[in-house]
Design a protein around this motif. Sequence first.
Motif, PDB file in Angstrom:
ATOM      1  N   GLU A  73       5.629   3.258 -12.925  1.00 45.33           N
ATOM      2  CA  GLU A  73       4.229   2.997 -13.247  1.00 45.33           C
ATOM      3  C   GLU A  73       3.600   2.066 -12.215  1.00 45.33           C
ATOM      4  O   GLU A  73       2.426   2.215 -11.858  1.00 45.33           O
ATOM      5  CB  GLU A  73       4.114   2.390 -14.647  1.00 45.33           C
ATOM      6  CG  GLU A  73       4.454   3.364 -15.764  1.00 45.33           C
ATOM      7  CD  GLU A  73       3.613   4.630 -15.735  1.00 45.33           C
ATOM      8  OE1 GLU A  73       2.381   4.523 -15.560  1.00 45.33           O
ATOM      9  OE2 GLU A  73       4.207   5.725 -15.845  1.00 45.33           O
ATOM     10  N   ASP A  74       4.370   1.095 -11.716  1.00 43.08           N
ATOM     11  CA  ASP A  74       3.876   0.223 -10.648  1.00 43.08           C
ATOM     12  C   ASP A  74       3.585   1.031  -9.377  1.00 43.08           C
ATOM     13  O   ASP A  74       2.589   0.794  -8.691  1.00 43.08           O
ATOM     14  CB  ASP A  74       4.904  -0.868 -10.338  1.00 43.08           C
ATOM     15  CG  ASP A  74       5.005  -1.919 -11.436  1.00 43.08           C
ATOM     16  OD1 ASP A  74       4.067  -2.005 -12.257  1.00 43.08           O
ATOM     17  OD2 ASP A  74       6.026  -2.634 -11.486  1.00 43.08           O
ATOM     18  N   VAL A  75       4.486   1.976  -9.072  1.00 44.77           N
ATOM     19  CA  VAL A  75       4.285   2.831  -7.896  1.00 44.77           C
ATOM     20  C   VAL A  75       2.995   3.636  -8.035  1.00 44.77           C
ATOM     21  O   VAL A  75       2.187   3.722  -7.106  1.00 44.77           O
ATOM     22  CB  VAL A  75       5.491   3.772  -7.690  1.00 44.77           C
ATOM     23  CG1 VAL A  75       5.182   4.793  -6.593  1.00 44.77           C
ATOM     24  CG2 VAL A  75       6.742   2.980  -7.338  1.00 44.77           C
ATOM     25  N   LYS A  76       2.792   4.232  -9.195  1.00 43.99           N
ATOM     26  CA  LYS A  76       1.585   5.023  -9.430  1.00 43.99           C
ATOM     27  C   LYS A  76       0.328   4.176  -9.270  1.00 43.99           C
ATOM     28  O   LYS A  76      -0.672   4.626  -8.702  1.00 43.99           O
ATOM     29  CB  LYS A  76       1.621   5.628 -10.839  1.00 43.99           C
ATOM     30  CG  LYS A  76       2.659   6.720 -11.035  1.00 43.99           C
ATOM     31  CD  LYS A  76       2.628   7.227 -12.473  1.00 43.99           C
ATOM     32  CE  LYS A  76       3.645   8.319 -12.721  1.00 43.99           C
ATOM     33  NZ  LYS A  76       3.634   8.779 -14.123  1.00 43.99           N
ATOM     34  N   ALA A  77       0.371   2.939  -9.760  1.00 42.29           N
ATOM     35  CA  ALA A  77      -0.782   2.049  -9.654  1.00 42.29           C
ATOM     36  C   ALA A  77      -1.098   1.726  -8.200  1.00 42.29           C
ATOM     37  O   ALA A  77      -2.269   1.724  -7.785  1.00 42.29           O
ATOM     38  CB  ALA A  77      -0.518   0.762 -10.440  1.00 42.29           C
ATOM     39  N   ILE A  80       7.064   2.530  -0.802  1.00 45.27           N
ATOM     40  CA  ILE A  80       5.609   2.600  -0.942  1.00 45.27           C
ATOM     41  C   ILE A  80       4.954   1.296  -0.498  1.00 45.27           C
ATOM     42  O   ILE A  80       3.896   1.304   0.152  1.00 45.27           O
ATOM     43  CB  ILE A  80       5.235   2.944  -2.400  1.00 45.27           C
ATOM     44  CG1 ILE A  80       5.664   4.363  -2.741  1.00 45.27           C
ATOM     45  CG2 ILE A  80       3.733   2.781  -2.628  1.00 45.27           C
ATOM     46  CD1 ILE A  80       5.102   5.422  -1.803  1.00 45.27           C
ATOM     47  N   LEU A  81       5.553   0.171  -0.835  1.00 37.31           N
ATOM     48  CA  LEU A  81       5.004  -1.114  -0.389  1.00 37.31           C
ATOM     49  C   LEU A  81       5.039  -1.222   1.136  1.00 37.31           C
ATOM     50  O   LEU A  81       4.120  -1.767   1.755  1.00 37.31           O
ATOM     51  CB  LEU A  81       5.794  -2.260  -1.027  1.00 37.31           C
ATOM     52  CG  LEU A  81       5.580  -2.468  -2.530  1.00 37.31           C
ATOM     53  CD1 LEU A  81       6.562  -3.509  -3.064  1.00 37.31           C
ATOM     54  CD2 LEU A  81       4.140  -2.885  -2.819  1.00 37.31           C
ATOM     55  N   PHE A  82       6.106  -0.701   1.739  1.00 38.53           N
ATOM     56  CA  PHE A  82       6.218  -0.690   3.200  1.00 38.53           C
ATOM     57  C   PHE A  82       5.107   0.162   3.808  1.00 38.53           C
ATOM     58  O   PHE A  82       4.477  -0.223   4.802  1.00 38.53           O
ATOM     59  CB  PHE A  82       7.593  -0.160   3.590  1.00 38.53           C
ATOM     60  CG  PHE A  82       7.891  -0.211   5.068  1.00 38.53           C
ATOM     61  CD1 PHE A  82       7.705  -1.370   5.795  1.00 38.53           C
ATOM     62  CD2 PHE A  82       8.383   0.906   5.731  1.00 38.53           C
ATOM     63  CE1 PHE A  82       7.999  -1.424   7.150  1.00 38.53           C
ATOM     64  CE2 PHE A  82       8.681   0.873   7.084  1.00 38.53           C
ATOM     65  CZ  PHE A  82       8.485  -0.294   7.797  1.00 38.53           C
ATOM     66  N   CYS A  83       4.846   1.324   3.201  1.00 39.30           N
ATOM     67  CA  CYS A  83       3.763   2.190   3.671  1.00 39.30           C
ATOM     68  C   CYS A  83       2.418   1.483   3.584  1.00 39.30           C
ATOM     69  O   CYS A  83       1.603   1.532   4.513  1.00 39.30           O
ATOM     70  CB  CYS A  83       3.719   3.475   2.845  1.00 39.30           C
ATOM     71  SG  CYS A  83       5.069   4.622   3.144  1.00 39.30           S
ATOM     72  N   LYS A  84       2.178   0.839   2.461  1.00 43.33           N
ATOM     73  CA  LYS A  84       0.906   0.141   2.276  1.00 43.33           C
ATOM     74  C   LYS A  84       0.725  -0.966   3.299  1.00 43.33           C
ATOM     75  O   LYS A  84      -0.356  -1.133   3.878  1.00 43.33           O
ATOM     76  CB  LYS A  84       0.831  -0.424   0.856  1.00 43.33           C
ATOM     77  CG  LYS A  84      -0.506  -1.092   0.534  1.00 43.33           C
ATOM     78  CD  LYS A  84      -0.547  -1.597  -0.895  1.00 43.33           C
ATOM     79  CE  LYS A  84      -1.894  -2.251  -1.200  1.00 43.33           C
ATOM     80  NZ  LYS A  84      -1.945  -2.771  -2.594  1.00 43.33           N
ATOM     81  N   ASP A  85       1.787  -1.730   3.542  1.00 44.16           N
ATOM     82  CA  ASP A  85       1.713  -2.844   4.488  1.00 44.16           C
ATOM     83  C   ASP A  85       1.458  -2.362   5.915  1.00 44.16           C
ATOM     84  O   ASP A  85       0.841  -3.076   6.708  1.00 44.16           O
ATOM     85  CB  ASP A  85       3.006  -3.659   4.454  1.00 44.16           C
ATOM     86  CG  ASP A  85       3.140  -4.492   3.180  1.00 44.16           C
ATOM     87  OD1 ASP A  85       2.125  -4.656   2.472  1.00 44.16           O
ATOM     88  OD2 ASP A  85       4.261  -4.947   2.879  1.00 44.16           O
TER      89      ASP A  85
END
Length: 245
Positions: free
Chosen positions: A187-191, A148-153
């Motif tokens: 929960e971090d992923v959901k946020a 998910i962090l990779f997607c966001k970046d």
Amino acid sequence: MATQHDLFRDIWDQLSEKLPKAELEVAGSIARLIWNRRNEAVHGKKFRHPNSILQKAYEDTRLFNAAKVFVKSPGVVTCPEDKPSWKKPPDGKYKVNWDAALNESLGVLGIGAIIRDSQGMVLGTIRARRNIRVSPFTAEAYAMLMAILFCKDTGVTNIVLEGDSLQVVKQMQKSVKDWSHGGLIIEDVKAIMKSFPGWSIGHIRRDANMAAHLLAKDALNSVEDSFSLENFPSCIEHIICKELV
């Protein structure tokens, strides 16, 4: 007043009239890669040399054509003949598959993830290794967080998320918090995904998650993390070829 969309359509119509089919396929791939390079620049990524786009366009076209023709001659199989169970996402969406692999004796976690578009073309892959001892649930949750962090970046936020961990998928779908290590990661992923314009998550079998699984297995032996845009390692080429069909 002509818009950029109208201008591109005019150019594409002229190319369609003048270029043979094989060259038109390469031109389409080049156009997609130029747009992706523009997105990379917008999100602060290094501006890649134009030659890399040409090389990638020819490689994508070669792989796509190989996937369309399973058998060129008797006894020569280009791609596996079994029907792929991975499904392409709807138009306008991107599919993100993730997986984790554990070497419990060494205390090593391998993380794999892959992003593909509605044509089945690879936008990016992750191979990462962590020297930590965690449960399978926490490992899968952590791998999903990295995906998910990779997607966001990379600005890929309209996604269909898939994994073969039923426990993680169910917890993502619940509103009740799980206070375990893996649950807090979820929960971090959901946020993070609250900022995504659209997303969904689903559970799949391992055979529909083989690209991410092989990336995670390969990551167990990696020396450093690998975050690739548009390219993918040779360990998953046969899977990508099969699933392009």
